[in-house]
Write a protein that holds these residues in place. Structure first.
Motif, PDB file in Angstrom:
ATOM      1  N   GLY A  59      63.160   0.799 -34.144  1.00 42.96           N
ATOM      2  CA  GLY A  59      63.462  -0.375 -34.949  1.00 42.96           C
ATOM      3  C   GLY A  59      62.715  -0.405 -36.268  1.00 42.96           C
ATOM      4  O   GLY A  59      62.276   0.623 -36.787  1.00 42.96           O
ATOM      5  N   LEU A  60      62.578  -1.617 -36.798  1.00 43.97           N
ATOM      6  CA  LEU A  60      61.929  -1.812 -38.085  1.00 43.97           C
ATOM      7  C   LEU A  60      60.525  -2.373 -37.894  1.00 43.97           C
ATOM      8  O   LEU A  60      60.227  -3.012 -36.893  1.00 43.97           O
ATOM      9  N   VAL A  61      59.697  -2.130 -38.905  1.00 45.73           N
ATOM     10  CA  VAL A  61      58.308  -2.553 -38.858  1.00 45.73           C
ATOM     11  C   VAL A  61      57.972  -3.259 -40.163  1.00 45.73           C
ATOM     12  O   VAL A  61      58.332  -2.780 -41.241  1.00 45.73           O
ATOM     13  N   GLY A  62      57.294  -4.392 -40.052  1.00 43.51           N
ATOM     14  CA  GLY A  62      56.684  -5.028 -41.213  1.00 43.51           C
ATOM     15  C   GLY A  62      55.233  -4.577 -41.240  1.00 43.51           C
ATOM     16  O   GLY A  62      54.532  -4.694 -40.241  1.00 43.51           O
ATOM     17  N   ILE A  63      54.790  -4.013 -42.366  1.00 35.57           N
ATOM     18  CA  ILE A  63      53.417  -3.513 -42.465  1.00 35.57           C
ATOM     19  C   ILE A  63      52.661  -4.422 -43.419  1.00 35.57           C
ATOM     20  O   ILE A  63      53.086  -4.626 -44.563  1.00 35.57           O
ATOM     21  N   CYS A  64      51.542  -4.977 -42.950  1.00 34.00           N
ATOM     22  CA  CYS A  64      50.743  -5.918 -43.734  1.00 34.00           C
ATOM     23  C   CYS A  64      49.493  -5.201 -44.233  1.00 34.00           C
ATOM     24  O   CYS A  64      48.607  -4.870 -43.444  1.00 34.00           O
ATOM     25  N   VAL A  65      49.444  -4.962 -45.551  1.00 36.92           N
ATOM     26  CA  VAL A  65      48.333  -4.234 -46.159  1.00 36.92           C
ATOM     27  C   VAL A  65      47.499  -5.219 -46.970  1.00 36.92           C
ATOM     28  O   VAL A  65      47.948  -5.726 -47.994  1.00 36.92           O
ATOM     29  N   TYR A  77      53.344  -5.984 -48.572  1.00 38.13           N
ATOM     30  CA  TYR A  77      54.140  -6.071 -47.349  1.00 38.13           C
ATOM     31  C   TYR A  77      55.257  -5.046 -47.431  1.00 38.13           C
ATOM     32  O   TYR A  77      55.946  -4.935 -48.441  1.00 38.13           O
ATOM     33  N   TRP A  78      55.413  -4.284 -46.358  1.00 36.17           N
ATOM     34  CA  TRP A  78      56.420  -3.229 -46.265  1.00 36.17           C
ATOM     35  C   TRP A  78      57.463  -3.612 -45.220  1.00 36.17           C
ATOM     36  O   TRP A  78      57.128  -4.174 -44.173  1.00 36.17           O
ATOM     37  N   ILE A  79      58.702  -3.268 -45.485  1.00 38.55           N
ATOM     38  CA  ILE A  79      59.743  -3.219 -44.455  1.00 38.55           C
ATOM     39  C   ILE A  79      60.030  -1.735 -44.296  1.00 38.55           C
ATOM     40  O   ILE A  79      60.438  -1.068 -45.252  1.00 38.55           O
ATOM     41  N   ALA A  80      59.757  -1.203 -43.102  1.00 39.61           N
ATOM     42  CA  ALA A  80      59.743   0.253 -42.946  1.00 39.61           C
ATOM     43  C   ALA A  80      60.192   0.652 -41.546  1.00 39.61           C
ATOM     44  O   ALA A  80      60.453  -0.187 -40.690  1.00 39.61           O
ATOM     45  N   THR A  81      60.231   1.967 -41.347  1.00 40.92           N
ATOM     46  CA  THR A  81      60.533   2.536 -40.033  1.00 40.92           C
ATOM     47  C   THR A  81      59.699   3.801 -39.869  1.00 40.92           C
ATOM     48  O   THR A  81      59.351   4.459 -40.851  1.00 40.92           O
ATOM     49  N   HIS A 133      38.273  -5.726 -36.067  1.00 40.06           N
ATOM     50  CA  HIS A 133      39.420  -5.187 -36.793  1.00 40.06           C
ATOM     51  C   HIS A 133      39.060  -3.801 -37.331  1.00 40.06           C
ATOM     52  O   HIS A 133      37.977  -3.594 -37.849  1.00 40.06           O
ATOM     53  N   ALA A 134      39.993  -2.848 -37.223  1.00 40.51           N
ATOM     54  CA  ALA A 134      39.726  -1.463 -37.635  1.00 40.51           C
ATOM     55  C   ALA A 134      39.865  -1.259 -39.145  1.00 40.51           C
ATOM     56  O   ALA A 134      39.560  -0.181 -39.650  1.00 40.51           O
ATOM     57  N   GLY A 135      40.349  -2.276 -39.865  1.00 44.96           N
ATOM     58  CA  GLY A 135      40.411  -2.158 -41.313  1.00 44.96           C
ATOM     59  C   GLY A 135      41.595  -1.377 -41.850  1.00 44.96           C
ATOM     60  O   GLY A 135      41.588  -0.942 -42.994  1.00 44.96           O
ATOM     61  N   ILE A 136      42.598  -1.161 -41.019  1.00 44.57           N
ATOM     62  CA  ILE A 136      43.838  -0.536 -41.486  1.00 44.57           C
ATOM     63  C   ILE A 136      44.948  -1.587 -41.371  1.00 44.57           C
ATOM     64  O   ILE A 136      44.751  -2.632 -40.754  1.00 44.57           O
ATOM     65  N   PRO A 137      46.121  -1.339 -41.974  1.00 46.23           N
ATOM     66  CA  PRO A 137      47.175  -2.360 -41.954  1.00 46.23           C
ATOM     67  C   PRO A 137      47.613  -2.761 -40.540  1.00 46.23           C
ATOM     68  O   PRO A 137      47.581  -1.959 -39.609  1.00 46.23           O
ATOM     69  N   GLU A 138      48.024  -4.033 -40.431  1.00 45.08           N
ATOM     70  CA  GLU A 138      48.614  -4.533 -39.187  1.00 45.08           C
ATOM     71  C   GLU A 138      50.118  -4.312 -39.231  1.00 45.08           C
ATOM     72  O   GLU A 138      50.695  -4.149 -40.299  1.00 45.08           O
ATOM     73  N   LEU A 139      50.723  -4.336 -38.044  1.00 44.37           N
ATOM     74  CA  LEU A 139      52.168  -4.107 -37.942  1.00 44.37           C
ATOM     75  C   LEU A 139      52.861  -5.288 -37.277  1.00 44.37           C
ATOM     76  O   LEU A 139      52.341  -5.864 -36.321  1.00 44.37           O
ATOM     77  N   GLU A 140      54.040  -5.612 -37.783  1.00 46.51           N
ATOM     78  CA  GLU A 140      54.976  -6.473 -37.085  1.00 46.51           C
ATOM     79  C   GLU A 140      56.103  -5.552 -36.645  1.00 46.51           C
ATOM     80  O   GLU A 140      56.715  -4.890 -37.485  1.00 46.51           O
ATOM     81  N   VAL A 141      56.351  -5.477 -35.353  1.00 44.35           N
ATOM     82  CA  VAL A 141      57.330  -4.528 -34.832  1.00 44.35           C
ATOM     83  C   VAL A 141      58.577  -5.282 -34.361  1.00 44.35           C
ATOM     84  O   VAL A 141      58.498  -6.147 -33.489  1.00 44.35           O
ATOM     85  N   TYR A 142      59.701  -4.948 -34.993  1.00 41.06           N
ATOM     86  CA  TYR A 142      60.999  -5.555 -34.680  1.00 41.06           C
ATOM     87  C   TYR A 142      61.870  -4.481 -34.046  1.00 41.06           C
ATOM     88  O   TYR A 142      62.507  -3.695 -34.746  1.00 41.06           O
ATOM     89  N   ARG A 143      61.874  -4.442 -32.709  1.00 45.64           N
ATOM     90  CA  ARG A 143      62.549  -3.363 -31.984  1.00 45.64           C
ATOM     91  C   ARG A 143      64.051  -3.544 -31.889  1.00 45.64           C
ATOM     92  O   ARG A 143      64.767  -2.629 -31.531  1.00 45.64           O
ATOM     93  N   GLY A 144      64.540  -4.732 -32.221  1.00 47.24           N
ATOM     94  CA  GLY A 144      65.985  -4.971 -32.164  1.00 47.24           C
ATOM     95  C   GLY A 144      66.477  -5.258 -30.757  1.00 47.24           C
ATOM     96  O   GLY A 144      65.696  -5.487 -29.834  1.00 47.24           O
TER      97      GLY A 144
END
Length: 158
Positions: A59-65, A77-81, A133-144
């Protein structure tokens, strides 16, 4: 709030997608990110990105940097896969290192469910846990497929 969470270990991940920069000031990010999704979905980004998905995360992922180190109150903010190989034309790429993640499940599909989940994580879960927090971007995962979204928070070794 009844929240389902678990910890996973994930190898490094590469994503391709589109990105925009938002301000945290006056909740601009909370208003504008849903609009970014609406615009991207209307433009057919979901179908396009899903063609490049390598199956690492379906699916799609929102990446929060978080970009506050570069500029106050700013995020990208990314909309990615998840993707392997060359970066397709018109898209950009980001790689995240191997990490442990706490995966939180939203309780429903509505857009406000993901915002409620973020609020819970930042105001209730983080203050009550020993994880850092590990200090790298968080993910929102939209698996559909009607599956509620997830929020992945990177943590330092468990």
């Amino acid at each position: 709030m009844n929240v389902n969470e678990h910890v996973i270990e994930q190898q490094s991940l590469t994503f391709v997608g589109v990105k925009r920069t938002f301000s945290y000031v006056d909740g601009e990010n909370l208003r504008e990110i849903p609009k970014m999704w609406q615009d991207a979905l209307a433009d057919g980004i979901e179908e396009r990105l899903n063609r490049f998905n390598n199956g690492a995360i379906p699916g799609l992922v929102g990446i929060c940097v978080d970009q506050r180190e570069l500029q106050d109150n700013q995020m990208e903010y990314w909309i990615a896969t998840s993707h392997s190989g060359e970066v397709p034309e018109g898209l950009v790429s980001i790689e995240l290192p191997a990490s442990h993640w706490v995966v939180f499940e939203a309780d429903e599909l509505k857009p406000e469910a993901i915002q409620r989940l973020w609020l819970h994580i930042m105001t209730e879960w983080f203050p009550s846990t020993s994880y850092q927090h590990a200090g790298i971007p968080e993910l929102e995962v939209y698996r559909g497929n009607g599956t509620p979204p997830q929020v992945w928070i990177p943590i330092k070794s468990v």
